[in-house]
Structures are given as C-alpha cells and as structure tokens.
Design an enzyme around this catalytic site. Structure first.
Site, PDB file in Angstrom:
ATOM      1  N   ASP A 263       0.863  -1.175   0.000  1.00  0.00           N
ATOM      2  CA  ASP A 263       0.000   0.000   0.000  1.00  0.00           C
ATOM      3  C   ASP A 263       0.908   1.235   0.000  1.00  0.00           C
ATOM      4  OD1 ASP A 263      -2.168   1.692  -0.030  1.00  0.00           O
ATOM      5  OD2 ASP A 263      -3.272   0.644   1.528  1.00  0.00           O
TER       6      ASP A 263
HETATM    7  C1  BGC Z   1      -5.169   3.098   0.077  1.00  0.00           C
HETATM    8  C2  BGC Z   1      -5.318   2.052  -0.996  1.00  0.00           C
HETATM    9  C3  BGC Z   1      -5.218   2.696  -2.358  1.00  0.00           C
HETATM   10  C4  BGC Z   1      -3.887   3.404  -2.451  1.00  0.00           C
HETATM   11  C5  BGC Z   1      -3.618   4.034  -3.802  1.00  0.00           C
HETATM   12  C6  BGC Z   1      -3.959   3.973  -0.144  1.00  0.00           C
HETATM   13  O1  BGC Z   1      -3.947   5.067   0.709  1.00  0.00           O
HETATM   14  O2  BGC Z   1      -5.117   2.456   1.325  1.00  0.00           O
HETATM   15  O3  BGC Z   1      -6.527   1.365  -0.849  1.00  0.00           O
HETATM   16  O4  BGC Z   1      -5.372   1.741  -3.364  1.00  0.00           O
HETATM   17  O5  BGC Z   1      -3.850   4.416  -1.469  1.00  0.00           O
HETATM   18  O6  BGC Z   1      -4.386   5.152  -4.002  1.00  0.00           O
END
Ligand code: BGC
Length: 728
Positions: A263
């Site tokens: 993530d």
């Molecule tokens: C979130 C993810 C997301 C990623 C990319 C993160 O802050 O937890 O679910 O896919 O950002 O935007």
C-alpha cells in the site's frame, strides 16, 4: 537491442517462457526497477523510465502515460512497458453504489457488471489496473473504509469479491476493455481496533483463516492478477513485512502466481510501526516477506541492491518479485499492445452504463421500516416536500473513492422525482441544513413551512461523501450535524415522513426510527441514485436489498456482527429490548448489557420489500451426511403480497459442538428469487459437507463429525430450522 534480440516479444511462446527469457536478460538494477511504482510523473522520471528503473505508475493521466510508455518501450534497453494503476473502486465516470451498497444487492451478476463497466470506462482512460476489490471483512461501522468493503460476512464477501475480479478482468485480461484487479488489503485491515483507520489488528490464526482470509483466497483462485499488502500491524507484524501471510500462505500454501503491491508507503511506514529501524531494514523485511512492488516510497530503489550485496536478501526473492511484475504485464498484453487504444470518451456515462448503475442502485437500497407509507401512490398526492441536504447533492451521493466522478453527472433524487411525479403534483424543495455536518438551523423554518403544506415529506438525510472512506472513521454514528433536530422538527408537523438515508456506513438509527413512517437505506447510491430512488419510492420497483452488515442499537454494541460465538453465559432473551440508558439489574449473570439491548437494531441479512414473503416446509433430503457428501435442503417461499418482488433466501448453519467454539450462525449460501404475487416456489440448496470445515489455531483444517443446525430464511435471525448430523 533489436526486435530479433527480444524473443519475449514473440506471442507464440508460452507465457512462462516469455517471462523467463526477459528476466534472464535483465540486470539487477532493471529487476529492481520493476519493483517500484511512482505516482507523480516528474521530469526526472523520464530518465528513470529510460533506464528501466520504474516498473509502474499510479494516477497518471492518459496523455502523460502515453509519453512515458513511449520512452519505456522505445528508449529503454529492454523495452519493458509500464503498467498504470488507479483506484477505480465503484466506477470510473459512471459511479455504481459504494461497494457496501453493492453488497446489499446480494447479487454477483450486478456486481460483476458494475466492475465490467468500470473496467470499460477506465481502460478508455488508459488505465491498466485498478486497486479493487477491497475484501476486508468489516465488523465495525466506525471504520470509514467499511464503505469500500463488502460487509461482515466471509461467504458474501467471497462471492462478490470474485464477481468484481471477473468483471474487471473479463475472460481475457489482455482485452482492450479489461483491467487487472488488485485484491486488498492483505490482510486484517478491517479489524482495526476501535474502528480507527490504520490501527492494530489482533486476529488469532483460526479467525484469520475462517473469517478474514477466505475472500482473499476465493479471489486468488478466481485469477485476480494482484494483491495489495495493507497498512496495519497484524498480531505484531506489519502486513507489508509479514512473511507468514504473504510468502507462506499466499505464495506457497495457495501457490498464487500473481503480484503483490504494497500500500502507499506502507513499507517505509514500518519504521513508525517500530518494526524496521530505517528504510534499508524496511526494504529487507518487505522483500523477504514477498511484497513485489513498492508503491510510492523508495526503499527498494535505494537499498535492494546493497542489501543483496551485503547478503541480507536472496537473489531468488528479487527474481521472484520482478518475475511477478513482468508476468502481470504479459498477461495484460502490454508487451503486445503497450499503447492505449484511441480515446472513446463517448462510452463514459453512455446509456447502457447508466441503466446498469440504476439497476445496481435499485438493488442496493434496503427498506428498514415501513408502516405503509411506501410505496407512495402519486394519484393521491397534491403537494410533496422534498427536504434534506442529500436530496440534491450530486457529488455526495456517489460517496467516497470516486476520484473521476463529476457531481454534475449525477442524477439526484430531486431531479428524478421532478421527472417521475405527475406534473399536477406541486413539489417544494429545501435542504433544511446546508450540509450533513452543519449545525446551522436557519433553514429549518422554510423546511417546516414546506412540510406543513405537503401531503407527504420525503426527507433525505445521512452523511456527505467525505464522512466515510480512508482515514474518515467516526466515533459517533448518529446523524451528524443538526439533522436529528431537523427530522424531529419535521416530524412534529404531524405529516407522514418518509426518510431516505444516504451514508457510507451503518448509522445508529435508534433515535431516528420513531420519527419516520418509512426508512429506506440508500448507502451512497452513485450516479443514478435519483432515478433508482424515485422508482422505489413510487413503487415501480420493490426494494430487495439486504443488510451486508449488522446495524447497532448504539455505538457501545460494536462490534455487533451476527456470526459471533455463544459464550458460556449467552445473553438471555429477557434482556432484549431493555431501554437504552436505563440501568437494570443484571439479567441472570449473562453476556448482556445492563443498560441496553445486546442484539443489533437490524441484523445481517435483513431487508423488507413491498410484499410479504412466507417461508414454510423446510426439508432436508437426509438428516445424515458424510464427508464428501452434500446436504440437500429446500424450503417453500411464497409471495403473499400484491406486488412482484425479489427475496434473498439465506441458508445458515451452526456446528453445535466442536474442538473449537464455532459461531452461533454462519451464512453458507444465498439465492435471489423473484416471485409474482401469490406465487410459491421451492428454493433448493446443495451444501457440500466440506464447507462445514474450519481451521484451528495451528492452521489445521478440521471436518468434525457431530450435530449441526440449519436455518433458511430472509435474514440472520430467521427461525425455520432443521437438524442434521455429519457422520464420522
Ligand atoms: C489506500 C489504498 C489505495 C492506495 C492508492 C492507499 O492510501 O489504502 O486502498 O489503493 O492508497 O491510491
């Protein structure tokens, strides 16, 4: 290098041969380059791409991506294309209901079509890969990301998660209108303590395997091309550096061939967790754990080569990571077709997409209360008051994670009702409060005056979009701002109040119910929320949604999930319905609250319609079953009302005695059945005995002989039951 020297470009070669030939041509730096995903296409990245030091971008607009892709394919040594990701969570330009709303449809077909349409629109914008589905089991409505989840049940989340994967990826992920799915957040992110986003999760191995892992496994088996590791610490080990869950369970035990992306900065955040002392250690732990691609942070890029030279990483781990990234690119057809097809903006919000979104919104609304106020009969209406901050809030009705939605594209309830109600009906509108959070009451007077003049009030309350989603957890779950006051003021006019709630989570509705004749829960219903709600309110459609998550009486009950264990002193029925906040003597020293009900306000699986469904004659073909066998159960379902309607028939079981205590009920299967008025149908289920198995805390699977109960009905408290025995 010339094309002839790039044998991996030969489409006739088997996939794995293409991957291996390319991998063997790569330098260490090029392999590590495949392991970095960048989010801002700054100028210096042109050179990084040229040198093969970036494998992926996220959130890059189509034209910039085309330029970067040209550099990657035509100017880098090996010509490895970039894969571009973006969060396309419940639609691109045509927004479907938030995932939790879609889950209320209990309809995999609807969910699959929603993902297919999202893929079609996103790929037209040059996107190859979405970060969805999110299949985190969520039992805590305080958690803002419950909006993005498929609810509290592993069977429901598995089925709908798989449907999303199938919708995004289609039959062939390389097709121009397919995109790769990413199953997230692996794993346990939804079990954040106190419902506070990013918080610690403590989940015993048995619970991990029986509740949290099944949807991930189902999506892996359905061919999801990628997984995302999470932000949270799981049992003391951050999930982005967790070899047990990633390398051991996902990659080895399940033999998953796909790619694991971290993530956003979740690798370097392991320093904050206190699990890595610096970026180098963070990189070491994540690569060792099996995270293949680092989102945004730069620890792999800066440290992987040095760690390898220092003997702190194995070459095979780097190879494995690069191989998985490359494999996904091959499967997506990027080596064969790296550039986006000519733009087709006409497919955004095209009629078939809008109609599918309308259907999904219709199926996702859950009727929670109806004393006969719904459906409205337009012939008896002269004047209608439409009140509330969400009656005409296009940007809010699409909910969280709608990066590419435009508020003006939404068809709001106000606009839709104007169209649907006969022109003879006078329609008054006022928001009452400027926004869902506002405590300003100056708009009350106008709203009350309109209510007084009306035959019926349609009140649209709830949460605006930014009250749910990532990092938007709430500690208080009643209607925010002065909306409760507005509701009571409107109800005090004595007029019939039909309440529609739009929200990103289950709200605490206890104070709301006495003031409304009918309550329709619409979640955030998406672009076509207005027409869908108009159809439901006016009885063109009967509500069919069922709750994918339990609704608590008050915050103190959380977690209020249905599939809990019984305890040694189960809560007693005498304590049901204790008035909230009235301390009474403990009822029999059992697992009750002394000042409130122990059961949720609305159970998992609950939802009314405009008809009455009757269940009778639950029959089991045999009351014994052996391992390898099938339990065959059926029930008669009758539509005893006067409208055609759809019921979701649910099958639950309980393992009465086992070597590990088992939940009081577990959903095992469900079917949507549409019946004409007066029609009766036998609804039959076949439950393989293997589905009665569970894992213990040593990760051992048990299928234990013994006595079971089975229920079939319209929600998780249904009472038609039968007994059967699993024979040794
Ligand atoms: C979130 C993810 C997301 C990623 C990319 C993160 O802050 O937890 O679910 O896919 O950002 O935007």
């Amino acid at each position: 290098m010339t094309a002839l020297q790039r044998p991996w470009l030969n489409k006739q070669l088997p996939l794995e041969e293409r991957v291996e030939t390319l991998l063997s041509a790569m330098t260490l730096e090029e392999k590590i380059g495949q392991m970095w995903q960048v989010h801002d296409p700054k100028d210096q990245h042109d050179q990084n791409v040229r040198e093969g030091r970036i494998g992926s971008f996220l959130n890059v607009p189509r034209d910039q991506l085309a330029r970067l892709q040209r550099i990657a394919v035509e100017e880098s040594r090996l010509g490895v294309p970039i894969v571009a990701g973006r969060d396309v969570i419940h639609g691109y330009r045509t927004l479907f209901p938030i995932p939790l709303g879609q889950a209320a449809s209990f309809n995999p077909e609807t969910v699959r079509l929603g993902a297919k349409i999202a893929a079609r629109e996103a790929s037209a914008a040059g996107i190859h890969w979405t970060f969805a589905p999110m299949v985190d089991i969520s039992r805590d409505p305080r958690w803002g990301r419950i909006a993005e989840s498929l609810g509290e049940d592993p069977v429901l989340a598995s089925r709908l998660g798989v449907a999303m994967v199938e919708g995004f990826q289609g039959d062939d992920p390389a097709a121009p209108d397919s995109i790769a799915a990413c199953v997230k957040h692996y794993v346990g992110y939804g079990a954040a303590e106190g419902g506070r986003d990013y918080n610690t999760a403590l989940i015993p191995e048995s619970e991990l395997r029986n509740v949290y892992l099944p949807p991930f496994r189902a999506c892996a088996e359905a061919g999801a091309l990628s997984f995302m590791s999470a932000f949270n610490d799981l049992n003391g080990v951050p999930t982005s550096g967790n070899p047990h869950t990633i390398r051991n369970i996902l990659k080895t035990e399940w033999n998953y061939p796909g790619m694991v992306v971290s993530d956003w900065c979740s690798i370097t955040e392991m320093i904050n967790h206190g699990y890595a002392c610096d970026e180098a250690e963070a990189a070491q732990r994540s690569i060792a754990a099996g995270v293949d691609l680092e989102m945004v942070s730069e620890s792999y890029r800066n440290h992987a080569a040095g760690l390898l030279r220092a003997g702190k990483l194995r070459q095979e781990w780097i190879d494995d990571a690069a191989r998985r990234v490359l494999r996904m690119k091959f499967v997506l057809g990027l080596f064969d077709n790296p550039y986006p097809a000519p733009a087709t903006p006409e497919i955004f919000l095209c009629e078939p997409h809008l109609q599918a979104a309308r259907r999904a919104a219709t199926e996702s609304c859950v009727l929670l209360k109806n004393n006969g106020a719904l459906p409205l009969s337009p012939s008896g209406l002269k004047r209608v008051a439409i009140i509330g901050p969400l009656a005409n809030a296009g940007a809010d009705q699409v909910g969280c994670w709608a990066m590419d939605a435009r508020g003006e594209d939404s068809q709001t309830p106000l606009a839709a009702l104007r169209q649907s109600l006969p022109s003879t009906v006078v329609l008054d509108y006022s928001p009452g409060v400027p926004s869902s959070r506002s405590v300003d009451t100056t708009g009350f007077a106008e709203a009350i005056a309109q209510a007084r003049a009306a035959d019926v009030v349609l009140l649209f309350l709830g949460e605006e979009a930014l009250l749910s989603g990532e990092a938007h957890s709430r500690a208080f779950l009643t209607l925010p701002g002065s909306q409760q006051q507005l509701l009571e003021a409107i109800a005090a006019t004595g007029k019939t109040v039909v309440l529609v709630i739009m929200a990103g989570r289950p709200l605490v509705l206890t104070p709301v119910l006495p003031h409304a004749s009918a309550v329709l829960y619409a979640w955030h219903p998406g672009t076509m929320g207005g027409p869908a709600l108009a159809d439901l309110l006016l009885g063109k459609e009967s509500p069919s949604g069922k709750l994918p998550v339990s609704f608590p009486v008050m915050e103190g009950q959380i977690p209020a999930y249905y599939n809990k264990r019984n305890t040694g002193r189960p809560p007693s029925d005498e304590s049901r319905g204790l008035p909230q906040g009235t301390p009474l003597d403990p009822v029999g020293f059992s697992a009750n609250y002394i000042d409130g009900d122990h059961l949720p306000l609305f159970p998992f699986g609950f939802g009314l319609s405009y008809t009455r469904f009757e269940y009778q004659n639950l029959t089991l073909k045999s009351s014994d079953v052996r391992a390898g066998g099938v339990i065959e159960a059926s029930i008669e379902l009758r539509n005893a009302g006067s409208m055609p309607a759809t019921e979701t028939v649910q099958l639950y079981v309980r393992d009465l005695f086992a070597s590990l205590t088992r939940p009081v009920r577990e959903l095992k299967d469900f079917q949507r059945v549409t019946l004409a008025p007066g029609e009766t149908r036998v609804v039959a289920f076949k439950l393989p005995a293997e589905q009665l198995a569970f894992y213990d805390n040593e990760a051992k699977r048990h299928l234990e002989a013994g006595d079971f109960k089975l229920w079939i009905g319209g929600d998780s408290r249904c009472t038609n039951e039968a007994a059967f025995r699993l024979l040794a």
